[in-house]
Design a protein around this motif. Structure first.
Motif, PDB file in Angstrom:
ATOM      1  N   GLU A 214     -91.393 -37.553  52.099  1.00 10.52           N
ATOM      2  CA  GLU A 214     -90.444 -37.525  53.206  1.00 10.52           C
ATOM      3  C   GLU A 214     -88.997 -37.720  52.751  1.00 10.52           C
ATOM      4  O   GLU A 214     -88.120 -37.992  53.572  1.00 10.52           O
TER       5      GLU A 214
ATOM      6  N   SER B 137     -85.607 -36.469  51.969  1.00  8.16           N
ATOM      7  CA  SER B 137     -84.817 -35.272  52.257  1.00  8.16           C
ATOM      8  C   SER B 137     -83.579 -35.229  51.370  1.00  8.16           C
ATOM      9  O   SER B 137     -83.241 -36.201  50.683  1.00  8.16           O
ATOM     10  N   ASN B 138     -82.880 -34.099  51.402  1.00  9.83           N
ATOM     11  CA  ASN B 138     -81.613 -34.000  50.672  1.00  9.83           C
ATOM     12  C   ASN B 138     -80.603 -35.008  51.199  1.00  9.83           C
ATOM     13  O   ASN B 138     -79.804 -35.560  50.433  1.00  9.83           O
ATOM     14  N   GLN B 139     -80.647 -35.260  52.501  1.00 10.60           N
ATOM     15  CA  GLN B 139     -79.741 -36.243  53.090  1.00 10.60           C
ATOM     16  C   GLN B 139     -80.044 -37.644  52.559  1.00 10.60           C
ATOM     17  O   GLN B 139     -79.132 -38.401  52.209  1.00 10.60           O
TER      18      GLN B 139
ATOM     19  N   ARG C  48     -92.201 -27.264  50.543  1.00 10.99           N
ATOM     20  CA  ARG C  48     -92.714 -28.631  50.469  1.00 10.99           C
ATOM     21  C   ARG C  48     -93.121 -29.048  49.062  1.00 10.99           C
ATOM     22  O   ARG C  48     -93.903 -29.975  48.899  1.00 10.99           O
TER      23      ARG C  48
END
Length: 307
Positions: free
Chosen positions: A251, A253-255, A292
């Motif tokens: 889970e 993310s790039n953020q 993914r």
């Protein structure tokens, strides 16, 4: 390149089963299958009855087999953080192996007084004193024998040759051996973020020399705990020696990666576990490879294991 026989890697989490299959074609090692299937309900390998655990695993496994049958029967399995008890202990290298194991069992018994130590599978690997920790120590890994029995019986039911089980973070780190780059030279931090758990390692030349596992941690505390470990845990090196932090997790993310990098002031990296292998033509359009891939690190890494 690392050589190994055809093998499937399975990653068992609380909510799904992931599978990565690698096959030898006679000329090269080919990524043959990448898939996952969700359980009908949460899986708790530690507390669920064996019959329930195997039923959940079997239903997910059958779902994947319908989509694509296996081409190999060799299997290795990575298990999630909540299954493990992981500690790091100093040891006296003048002791014989039997006495060292007895010491580790005693240490675990002190830390977990309600845990039946004799019901655990316990392994360890020794680390000589180094720039990080100036004493001989060992990373001790334990998990309930019941969990191993569930996996063994599941494999037996499916006529799979079960080779071994391992901790999902160690399995994820195995991907670094197939990826081009400088990951096996110098100092790196490796973290695995899954659900409510955080596993943090310090790697020296690709091998863990320090580890800390938080089984229950709030998302807002992750950065704080990483900073505490790097800055205040008695480690004898400065943070600028690290070349970067490798971040594993389904889970992430790039953020999230950018936030970690900004707050920790260290270069953060996500690794595609499939970047080092050729891919079968049929698999090239897989949504898991396209969207993914990062989330399959534990299953891929355990598939790549040599022993």
């Amino acid at each position: 390149m690392i050589t190994f026989d055809s093998q499937i890697g399975l990653y068992v989490s609380a909510n799904k089963l992931q599978m990565v299959e690698v096959n030898y074609t006679g000329r090269e090692y080919l990524l043959e299958n990448v898939d996952e299937a969700y359980f009908d309900e949460q899986l708790d390998l530690v507390n669920d009855k064996e019959s329930k655990s195997i039923a959940l695993l079997q239903a997910a496994f059958n779902e994947m087999l319908i989509r694509k049958p296996l081409r190999t029967k060799r299997a290795a399995v990575s298990l999630p953080a909540e299954t493990f008890y992981i500690q790091q202990f100093p040891y006296d290298n003048t002791l014989i192996e039997e006495d060292i194991i007895a010491q580790f069992k005693w240490e675990l018994g002190v830390l977990y007084p309600n845990l039946p130590i004799d019901d655990l599978v316990i392994d360890h690997f020794r680390i000589e004193k180094n720039l990080l920790l100036n004493y001989n120590n060992a990373i001790v890994v334990a998990f309930p024998r019941k969990c191993l029995k569930v996996i063994q019986n599941f494999c037996k039911k499916n006529s799979l040759y079960f080779r071994f089980a391992d901790y999902s973070h160690f399995a994820s780190d195995k991907n670094l051996e197939l990826i081009s780059g400088d990951f096996n030279n110098g100092w790196y931090i490796s973290v695995l973020i899954t659900g409510n758990s955080l596993s943090l390692e310090v790697l020296l030349d690709g091998k863990p020399v320090f580890i800390k596992l938080f089984k229950e941690i709030e998302a807002q505390d992750i950065v704080r705990q990483i900073n505490i470990i790097i800055n205040k845990s008695g480690l004898n090196i400065k943070r600028d020696i690290f070349k970067g932090m490798i971040v594993w997790g389904d889970e992430v993310s790039n953020q999230t990666l950018s936030q970690l990098e900004d707050q920790l002031r260290i270069k953060c990296l996500r690794i595609n576990p499939f970047a080092g292998l050729s891919t079968s033509k049929a698999l090239a359009i897989s949504k898991y490879l396209r969207d993914r891939s990062y989330g399959f690190a534990p299953a891929a890494g355990i598939a790549y294991r040599l022993f």
